[in-house]
Motif scaffolding. Structure first.
Motif, PDB file in Angstrom:
ATOM      1  N   LEU A  43       2.850  -9.776 -13.926  1.00 17.62           N
ATOM      2  CA  LEU A  43       2.805  -9.792 -12.464  1.00 17.62           C
ATOM      3  C   LEU A  43       4.058  -9.157 -11.877  1.00 17.62           C
ATOM      4  O   LEU A  43       3.988  -8.437 -10.872  1.00 17.62           O
ATOM      5  N   VAL A  44       5.212  -9.408 -12.500  1.00 18.43           N
ATOM      6  CA  VAL A  44       6.472  -8.816 -12.036  1.00 18.43           C
ATOM      7  C   VAL A  44       6.428  -7.296 -12.196  1.00 18.43           C
ATOM      8  O   VAL A  44       6.813  -6.548 -11.288  1.00 18.43           O
ATOM      9  N   SER A  45       5.963  -6.835 -13.360  1.00 19.13           N
ATOM     10  CA  SER A  45       5.869  -5.404 -13.607  1.00 19.13           C
ATOM     11  C   SER A  45       4.934  -4.741 -12.597  1.00 19.13           C
ATOM     12  O   SER A  45       5.241  -3.680 -12.036  1.00 19.13           O
ATOM     13  N   SER A  46       3.807  -5.381 -12.343  1.00 16.61           N
ATOM     14  CA  SER A  46       2.849  -4.844 -11.371  1.00 16.61           C
ATOM     15  C   SER A  46       3.411  -4.881  -9.951  1.00 16.61           C
ATOM     16  O   SER A  46       3.177  -3.963  -9.151  1.00 16.61           O
ATOM     17  N   SER A  47       4.163  -5.937  -9.642  1.00 13.43           N
ATOM     18  CA  SER A  47       4.755  -6.052  -8.297  1.00 13.43           C
ATOM     19  C   SER A  47       5.791  -4.966  -8.066  1.00 13.43           C
ATOM     20  O   SER A  47       5.867  -4.383  -6.973  1.00 13.43           O
ATOM     21  N   LEU A  48       6.590  -4.679  -9.090  1.00 19.36           N
ATOM     22  CA  LEU A  48       7.573  -3.607  -8.963  1.00 19.36           C
ATOM     23  C   LEU A  48       6.880  -2.268  -8.761  1.00 19.36           C
ATOM     24  O   LEU A  48       7.257  -1.484  -7.875  1.00 19.36           O
ATOM     25  N   ALA A  49       5.841  -2.005  -9.550  1.00 16.66           N
ATOM     26  CA  ALA A  49       5.094  -0.751  -9.408  1.00 16.66           C
ATOM     27  C   ALA A  49       4.413  -0.679  -8.038  1.00 16.66           C
ATOM     28  O   ALA A  49       4.377   0.385  -7.404  1.00 16.66           O
ATOM     29  N   HIS A  50       3.882  -1.831  -7.585  1.00 12.18           N
ATOM     30  CA  HIS A  50       3.239  -1.889  -6.268  1.00 12.18           C
ATOM     31  C   HIS A  50       4.252  -1.573  -5.164  1.00 12.18           C
ATOM     32  O   HIS A  50       3.954  -0.823  -4.218  1.00 12.18           O
ATOM     33  N   CYS A  51       5.450  -2.129  -5.290  1.00  8.12           N
ATOM     34  CA  CYS A  51       6.510  -1.883  -4.310  1.00  8.12           C
ATOM     35  C   CYS A  51       6.897  -0.403  -4.277  1.00  8.12           C
ATOM     36  O   CYS A  51       6.990   0.202  -3.206  1.00  8.12           O
ATOM     37  N   LEU A  52       7.081   0.192  -5.447  1.00  3.44           N
ATOM     38  CA  LEU A  52       7.548   1.577  -5.528  1.00  3.44           C
ATOM     39  C   LEU A  52       6.465   2.588  -5.180  1.00  3.44           C
ATOM     40  O   LEU A  52       6.764   3.755  -4.926  1.00  3.44           O
TER      41      LEU A  52
END
Length: 286
Positions: free
Chosen positions: A192-201
């Motif tokens: 979820l953290v990895s996806s959230s970072l990608a979602h943010c960027l």
């Protein structure tokens, strides 16, 4: 040696399991079950498949071990059907990333059945999915958690352990709730953290992507995982994942506070804690 093993679902894990069984000469006959006729035909052309079936009852007949390798949302219904076709001594297990709901359902399905169910979670996935990305060494040296329950026969528990150990895995035993709490922190939250970072960027200027280095590629690698599969996993382990997410939010709040207050020693202490934890993973005998 397991005379006949049935693998239900020839995706990344299912096909890799078949490859590993054949490479290690652990089974005389490997039977694959798949819903799709085209996939059955594809499997029959593989060196690691001796027979492929669309009929689940025919697929499990005569097997000593049956491994359900489908998405978590479909495991319980498949286990329920399989248990009605088990023979004496047959072990039914799975590869699901969430164990509580699956094991609870299996308790009911196993009542009066000749075989036994033992929940399993080989932690050996990949951000890639599908049979095309399968490999024989996917499980080697990786941890596998089995989740026997109070009424699970000892011989079935030992049989499941022996199966995964024969594939080169390091096997640990946990209760289903303990398993779900641990993987919420160690697997589901990181995704979820990895996806959230990608979602943010994703909202940043497109030309910035040309500047991305190894660090960004490493931290967002698992975000590439199948969104449909991960939605199922996160939804099924929702309560434990929300608990771990709250803990992460507390850490992010602390990091923000230490960055805002301008005290380098406090920010350094925060970063050192993270550094120590990351290094400790490499020194852990899994």
């Amino acid at each position: 040696m397991f005379p006949q093993v049935t693998i239900v679902g020839p995706g990344l894990l299912g096909a890799s399991l078949a490859m590993a069984l054949r490479a290690r000469n652990l089974s005389e006959r490997i039977v694959i079950w798949a819903r799709n006729p085209e996939r059955i035909e594809q499997c029959m052309g593989m060196q690691w498949c001796d027979r492929a079936e669309e009929d689940l009852a025919k697929a499990v007949k005569g097997s000593s071990v049956v491994v359900v390798c489908t998405s978590v949302a479909s495991i319980s219904s498949l286990v329920s059907e399989i248990m009605s076709h088990t023979s004496e001594g047959m072990i039914v297990t799975d590869v699901g990333s969430v164990k509580g709901p699956i094991c609870a359902s299996a308790v009911e399905s196993a009542r009066g059945a000749s075989g036994a169910f033992v929940g399993s979670h080989p932690m050996a996935g990949s951000e890639k999915s599908g049979m095309d990305h399968a490999k024989a060494d996917l499980f080697e040296g990786k941890p596998c958690i089995i989740t026997p329950q109070e009424d699970t026969p000892d011989n079935a528990t030992q049989g499941a352990r022996a199966f995964w150990e024969a594939l080169g895995m390091k096997v640990y035993s946990m209760s289903p709730p303990e398993h779900d709490r641990s993987v919420a922190h160690l697997s589901h939250l990181p995704h979820l953290v990895s996806s959230s970072l990608a979602h943010c960027l994703d909202a940043t200027p497109g030309e910035w992507k040309k500047l991305a280095g190894r660090g960004l590629l490493d931290t967002t690698r698992i975000a590439e995982g199948d969104p449909g599969l991960w939605e199922q996993i996160m939804a099924m382990n929702k309560s434990h994942l929300l608990d771990s997410l709250s803990e992460l939010e507390n850490s992010l709040k602390l990091a923000r506070e230490r960055l805002e207050n301008g005290r380098a020693d406090e920010l350094r202490e925060f970063l050192e804690t993270g550094s120590r934890f990351r290094k400790s993973l490499e020194n852990t005998d899994q």
